[in-house]
Write an enzyme that holds these catalytic residues in place. Structure first.
Site, PDB file in Angstrom:
ATOM      1  N   HIS A 144       4.010  26.497  92.250  1.00  0.00           N
ATOM      2  CA  HIS A 144       4.885  27.631  92.557  1.00  0.00           C
ATOM      3  C   HIS A 144       4.126  28.824  93.104  1.00  0.00           C
ATOM      4  O   HIS A 144       2.892  28.846  93.162  1.00  0.00           O
ATOM      5  CB  HIS A 144       5.673  28.036  91.309  1.00  0.00           C
ATOM      6  CG  HIS A 144       4.807  28.472  90.150  1.00  0.00           C
ATOM      7  ND1 HIS A 144       4.287  29.738  90.042  1.00  0.00           N
ATOM      8  CD2 HIS A 144       4.385  27.806  89.045  1.00  0.00           C
ATOM      9  CE1 HIS A 144       3.586  29.844  88.923  1.00  0.00           C
ATOM     10  NE2 HIS A 144       3.628  28.678  88.298  1.00  0.00           N
ATOM     11  N   CYS A 191       0.885  25.557  84.907  1.00  0.00           N
ATOM     12  CA  CYS A 191       1.360  25.144  86.225  1.00  0.00           C
ATOM     13  C   CYS A 191       0.289  25.378  87.288  1.00  0.00           C
ATOM     14  O   CYS A 191      -0.814  25.824  86.997  1.00  0.00           O
ATOM     15  CB  CYS A 191       2.638  25.900  86.578  1.00  0.00           C
ATOM     16  SG  CYS A 191       4.059  25.437  85.557  1.00  0.00           S
TER      17      CYS A 191
END
Length: 463
Positions: free
Chosen positions: A422, A438
């Site tokens: 992301h 992440c």
């Protein structure tokens, strides 16, 4: 003529100013006569091509002291801006530019209640917004001062992974980059822009040497099968000439740029974030920095004394070139290098991005997963029972979309629940800090990668 003088002549090329497009509004209404050079800009950044009728709106002041037109339900219809150049011709097609469209944002997301998050599989309210490539506004060549220093961050450079002959996974270490001798900020900027255009991102472009630049050089060398000499400025400039021109261009700030929408600040606490209608940029400089892949401080350094809130101001910005295109079949998230490597179906390396990958408290996955879904301009669902614990928040919170959201403007969900690739609200920290498990990229790199992957793309985590 010396190399330094030749470089200076190239980088200090004179430029002409870009044209500012504006729509002139002259009308008498219950809210008073507007200035003759007024421009009405909607919250979505579009130029309003009509004047609201009597009784439809009233004038108010926003927190920045600007005049806004508000309807009977309290919604902002438009912000009254001054174009600074009365008498310019109208070209509505060019004036009606959404400042966010070049960033890959969906206008409909501004007042949407989607809440697209990644707390658990299927925990989604709404659909992935449609995305279409938008041609950026034209910019003309600008000059780049050659007097700025370009110190290397020694601590940052020390973060580069060492070769490990005993680890089978590390035997394919990318070819080492040449050491960079003392170079000016202008020369380092040229190198960064070249790498960025090639699809081997140096992260934010700031005119400084660092590990992200070194990693980008090494990935480029692996992909191209040749050695890049970062000290050969003539060679870098010639490569730039053949691929987009000089690294610095001029850009004229538009009324839409100045109008936003912007928020005064982004709070740290997620509960406070959750009450904001949109996690927008906080300033024109922040927006322009992301639009042109620049460090915000470097943007100000190149434009001393400039008021970025005034439409019609011509500034110097990076010319990042066209977005990288291709189809990515496999992604390698290299934890030690803090870099994401993208390969096509033939196994060729076609792009690379500096990344922040996991932390000791919330490590990223190991092994192989797949891309599960892709969302542009996503919202974010915070669940303390599934995600990390943020502050004192112990309830599920829905945060609205925006570049300053926790996952930025892109969410590439992985088949391992709660994990994804992301964007980020803090691009200057990419590759230098930790994430909550992440893979975090700059918003522009995440958007570029998101358009090249598809559901089912393999993602390998390299420890």
């Amino acid at each position: 003529m010396t190399l330094a003088s030749k470089t200076r002549r190239v980088l200090l090329a004179a430029v002409s100013a870009s044209t500012l497009f504006a729509f002139h509004v002259q009308a008498q209404d219950s809210f008073g006569r507007l200035p003759p050079d007024a421009v009405l800009v909607t919250p979505q950044g579009e130029i309003l091509d009509y004047v609201p009728e009597s009784g439809e709106v009233q004038t108010m002041r926003d927190r920045n002291g600007r005049t806004v037109l508000v309807d009977n339900w309290g919604n902002v219809v438009a912000t009254v801006m001054r174009n600074g150049r009365s008498g310019n011709a109208v070209n509505r097609r060019q004036a009606n530019v959404d400042v966010y469209s070049n960033q890959g944002f969906d206008n409909e997301a501004y007042d949407s209640d989607r809440g697209y998050g990644f707390s658990e599989p299927g925990d989604v309210t709404g659909s992935i917004p449609d995305f279409r490539e938008v041609t950026p506004q034209g910019v003309e060549r600008g000059e780049l001062p050659n007097t700025l220093s370009a110190p290397a961050d020694e601590n940052d450079m020390a973060a580069l992974p060492a070769e490990d002959e005993t680890n089978p996974q590390r035997q394919s270490t990318l070819p080492r980059a040449m050491a960079v001798t003392k170079k000016s900020s202008a020369e380092i900027t040229a190198l960064q822009v070249f790498l960025d255009r090639e699809g081997f991102s140096p992260g934010v472009i700031d005119g400084k040497m660092g590990s992200n630049v070194t990693k980008a050089i090494e990935a480029w060398q692996q992909a191209k099968g040749e050695t890049l000499d970062p000290n050969n400025t003539d060679d870098i400039l010639e490569r730039l000439r053949l691929n987009g021109g000089l690294p610095i261009t001029s850009y004229t700030i538009t009324a839409a740029d100045a109008a936003g929408p912007y928020v005064a600040s982004i709070p740290e606490d997620y509960a406070h974030k959750a009450v904001l209608p949109h996690l927008s940029f906080t300033s024109t400089t922040e927006m322009l920095g992301e639009k042109f892949h620049m460090d915000e401080a470097y943007l100000r350094e190149l434009n001393p004394g400039v008021d970025f809130t005034v439409p019609g101001s011509t500034i110097k910005v990076i010319n990042p070139g066209e977005t990288k295109k291709g189809k990515v079949a496999r992604i390698v998230a290299d934890k030690a290098r803090k870099q994401v490597l993208a390969y096509d179906d033939a196994g060729s390396l076609i792009a690379a991005y500096p990344a922040t990958i996991g932390s000791s408290d919330t490590p990223s996955p190991s092994g192989t997963v797949q891309v599960d879904r892709i969302a542009f301009d996503p919202g974010y669902t915070y669940n303390p029972k599934i995600n990390f614990k943020q502050g004192e928040n112990d309830k599920v919170l829905t945060l609205q979309p925006g570049p300053n959201g926790p996952v930025g403007t892109m969410w590439i969900a992985l088949s391992k629940p709660t994990y994804g690739i992301h964007g980020t609200p803090e691009p200057s920290k990419i590759g230098k800090t930790q994430s909550h498990g992440c893979v975090r990229l700059t918003n522009w790199d995440a958007n570029e990668l998101g358009k090249m992957v598809s559901v089912g793309t393999v993602v390998e985590f390299l420890d």
